[in-house]
Design a protein around this motif. Structure first.
Motif, short mmCIF file in Angstrom:
data_model
loop_
_atom_site.label_atom_id
_atom_site.label_comp_id
_atom_site.label_asym_id
_atom_site.label_seq_id
_atom_site.Cartn_x
_atom_site.Cartn_y
_atom_site.Cartn_z
N ALA A 1 0.82 -1.21 0.00
CA ALA A 1 0.00 0.00 0.00
C ALA A 1 0.86 1.26 0.00
N ALA A 2 2.06 1.16 0.52
CA ALA A 2 2.97 2.30 0.55
C ALA A 2 3.69 2.50 -0.78
N GLY A 3 3.43 1.61 -1.73
CA GLY A 3 4.01 1.75 -3.05
C GLY A 3 5.31 1.01 -3.26
N ALA A 4 5.66 0.11 -2.32
CA ALA A 4 6.87 -0.68 -2.44
C ALA A 4 6.51 -2.14 -2.69
N GLN A 5 7.51 -2.94 -3.03
CA GLN A 5 7.29 -4.37 -3.24
C GLN A 5 7.56 -5.13 -1.95
N ALA A 6 6.80 -6.18 -1.72
CA ALA A 6 6.97 -7.00 -0.52
C ALA A 6 7.17 -8.45 -0.92
N LEU A 7 8.04 -9.13 -0.18
CA LEU A 7 8.25 -10.57 -0.34
C LEU A 7 8.08 -11.21 1.02
N LEU A 8 7.18 -12.17 1.12
CA LEU A 8 6.95 -12.88 2.37
C LEU A 8 7.96 -14.02 2.47
N ALA A 9 8.76 -14.03 3.51
CA ALA A 9 9.78 -15.05 3.70
C ALA A 9 9.62 -15.64 5.09
N MET A 10 8.74 -16.60 5.22
CA MET A 10 8.51 -17.23 6.51
C MET A 10 9.66 -18.19 6.81
N GLY A 11 10.13 -18.13 8.04
CA GLY A 11 11.21 -19.01 8.44
C GLY A 11 11.77 -18.60 9.78
#
Length: 246
Positions: free
Chosen positions: A55-65
């Motif tokens: 929503a802030a205009g950046a890219q996100a990657l979910l890295a669960m670990g």
């Protein structure tokens, strides 16, 4: 600072599914930074953080670990490398804080705390530094804690781990400053949870500022340390604690 001074950069923020970690991820995203969101178990919380980053205009990657596990660290770094090409900013926020009398502390208790707070900071730093060196730019922010630095009652592993993080940070800052990389420690004081609507009056009594901190107070300091303007700040511990003695 310009409105989006971190545009094109990528950050890895451990323990970013809630509270301080989430606030940091959102603050960095607001500055233009893509963010790798990490948590050990709380998928829903991390997804909420990722939505805020987007929503802030950046890219996100979910890295669960679990950052305490070498295999998980390697897998998450591989995913970040594939998506973004490397990590420019590392925020080692993840920690666990079990309280036990010293004589009841087991080897497993000790190892769990140190692996999460200290060994993870070492492994993650070792993983991201080659990219930072090649880019001649990088930011590492580690976490201590007011109580940990002055001695944690019934929390010897926490104090030991956080003192170790401070030593690690100073060593990294000295070795990599020539490459345009900074490494600093933030030491939060009494910070209320993001879901709390008011301060704890008992805890406030010991804070000269007269209020508890909020996650955004810590995130603002981290954001500065990660900014281009903080290029001459390295090897430092910055307390965010309303004036309490450490």
């Amino acid at each position: 600072m310009t409105d989006r001074p971190l545009l094109g950069k990528t950050a890895f923020v451990s323990g970013s599914g809630k509270n301080i970690g989430r606030a940091i991820a959102l603050q960095l995203a607001a500055l233009g930074c893509n963010v790798v969101i990490n948590g050990a178990r709380d998928v829903a919380g991390c997804e909420k953080t990722a939505a805020g980053v987007t929503a802030a205009g950046a890219q996100a990657l979910l890295a669960m670990g679990d950052v305490a596990k070498a295999d998980d660290v390697a897998r998450m770094m591989e995913a970040a490398q594939a998506r973004f090409g490397g990590i420019d900013i590392l925020v080692n926020n993840a920690a666990i804080r079990p309280h036990k009398p010293f004589l009841e502390t087991t080897d497993a208790d000790w190892d769990g705390v140190l692996d999460t707070a200290l060994t993870a900071a070492f492994r993650l730093s070792r993983a991201v530094l080659p990219h930072m060196v090649a880019a001649k730019w990088g930011r590492i922010v580690n976490f201590a804690g007011m109580k940990a630095m002055r001695g944690y009652f019934e929390g010897a592993p926490i104090s030991a781990a956080k003192h170790g993080v401070w030593g690690l940070t100073k060593a990294v800052s000295r070795e990599f400053a020539i490459h345009g990389i900074t490494a600093n420690v933030v030491s939060p004081g009494q910070i209320r949870n993001e879901t709390a609507t008011q301060d704890d009056p008992v805890r406030v009594k010991s804070i000269p500022a007269g209020v508890m901190g909020q996650p955004g107070d810590v995130a603002a300091v981290v954001a500065f340390l990660c900014s281009p303007e903080a290029r001459f700040v390295t090897g430092q511990m910055i307390a965010v604690n309303g004036g309490e003695a450490t």
